[in-house]
Design an enzyme around this catalytic site. Sequence first.
Site, mmCIF file in Angstrom:
data_model
loop_
_atom_site.group_PDB
_atom_site.id
_atom_site.type_symbol
_atom_site.label_atom_id
_atom_site.label_comp_id
_atom_site.label_asym_id
_atom_site.label_seq_id
_atom_site.Cartn_x
_atom_site.Cartn_y
_atom_site.Cartn_z
ATOM 1 N N ASP A 202 0.828 -1.198 0.000
ATOM 2 C CA ASP A 202 0.000 0.000 0.000
ATOM 3 C C ASP A 202 0.868 1.255 0.000
ATOM 4 O O ASP A 202 1.905 1.321 0.654
ATOM 5 C CB ASP A 202 -0.886 -0.018 1.255
ATOM 6 N N GLU A 267 1.398 -0.121 -5.094
ATOM 7 C CA GLU A 267 0.384 0.891 -5.397
ATOM 8 C C GLU A 267 1.098 2.234 -5.543
ATOM 9 O O GLU A 267 1.765 2.697 -4.620
ATOM 10 C CB GLU A 267 -0.654 0.983 -4.288
#
Length: 542
Positions: A202, A267
């Site tokens: 993330d 990401e």
Amino acid sequence: MQSTVEWWRGAVIYQIYLRSFADSDGDGVGDLRGLESKLDYVASLGVDAIWISPFFTSPMLDFGYDVADYNAVDPLFGTMEDFDRVVARAHALGLKVILDQVWSHTSDQHPWFQASRRRRGSGEADWYVWADARPDGSPPNNWLSVFGGSGWAWEPRRRQYYLHHFLASQPKLNLRHPQVVEALFESANFWLRRGVDGFRFDAVDFMLNDPALRDNPPAIQPDGQVPLRPFRMQHHHYDMMHPETTPWVSRIRSFMDGYKDRLTIGEISSEPGSFNRIEALTGGGGQRLNMAYTLGVMKGEFSASAMKRTLENALEAERQGWFCWSFSNHDVARVASRWNPEPGGDHDDAFAKLSLALLFFLRGSVCLYQGEELGLSDVDIELADMRDPYGITYYPEFRGRDGSRTPMPWRHDMPNGCFTTAARPWLPIPDAHKARAVDVQESNATSCLAAVRALLVWRRTNEALRSGALTMPTVDDPVLAVCRRSADGTAATGVFNLGAESIRIATPSPELREIEITGFDARRCDGGIELPPFGAYFAGTN
């Protein structure tokens, strides 16, 4: 033909936002047992892997992206035994299992931060990014939180500020501290030893910041208008996207290579230069992340000319690395609403199928978000029902992320779409979604669901669609043509009408035979192709 490339190259990964997938215990929130009960459905789509959103112990202020224990299952989602059963069942069905890893920050309830905030001399004192106030008591610099306000929060016990890129309850980890890195790698070991096949990392752009804590320069708005979010009023040269991120992800890759055939996905934010960052973070001759996706694609313009530019940028980024495509996820509005020029109109079904067909036709790997295969639209959530702190802060100008996170509709004729037996799920399920429930589409041979299954059968059996080169024949807007060809001579062509009017064009690849895909009715006629509104035409060697 059996593919000879790595399993993840060209793979389709089904993203499961666990809170909204399937609830087994009637508390209104999805859980691991619910996921296990639906894995046969996921496998029936023809995907290669599942990516599960965080289920670790958390106060849930950011719904799992605020981790309080990296090695424990939050009771809201079940037990470690439940997780082990999910992995075993997924593997039995031929599905790889990818977990979210949130290494940029933790929850302020994590024991590491609880120790760090007590005093400057604690063992974990430097595990987070701390800084002294300016002489006037203000924060150390002008960095801002994505969610609003300053990116710094005051801790009275230390008489210092700590950095947070999102909520104040999500303090930034100091990834330059060797003990922090060791602790994170040990956590990763814990899950890899349980059979996990890889991680999605993330907020990679936020992992490292300027150690000198220099102020970001202002971003002058070209139209002179004040943006909704102050975060947009800066060039983020120093608070994120630090050059040391590239050697940092190389350390991650080196660690992961200690296990066989494990995957790393990054990401990347929508900040300018995202394609260059994908090249930097996934290149390096196999020494960095296996692949990455960018929110910049999802937040970009949708037109034939815009998609051509996006594909050209992606091809440049792939000179060394590998691209992962995603049109929808839990952080953005669903593609069926966001890019559809006439949402709620006569062509919703056609547009949803078009976006899916285009997604599966691109060179790279794919993340398919739960419900995308059903053509689900984004939902306008009323303030009283909103849960996302990001949306609540900016309501009503921005409604946040709840609209893309509503629960999966499994049956049209059951309360709450058979997602839960609770009287009230954690987010409401609109009637429009129940009309697109899985059971409705299972019985419709031309549904979005049927189209997805047919497209993925073709992708799995056509090497060009999994790993072949991509070219774009010249066609006029609003049509986009994409040709794929592999080294063994396998080929596939897709022609996509991104407009709301029928159009006829010359056939880009007349030597290839027409491929009929369930749910698409564009056909050759008189030497050309007749494309209905948001229609797609396919041809290939098989």
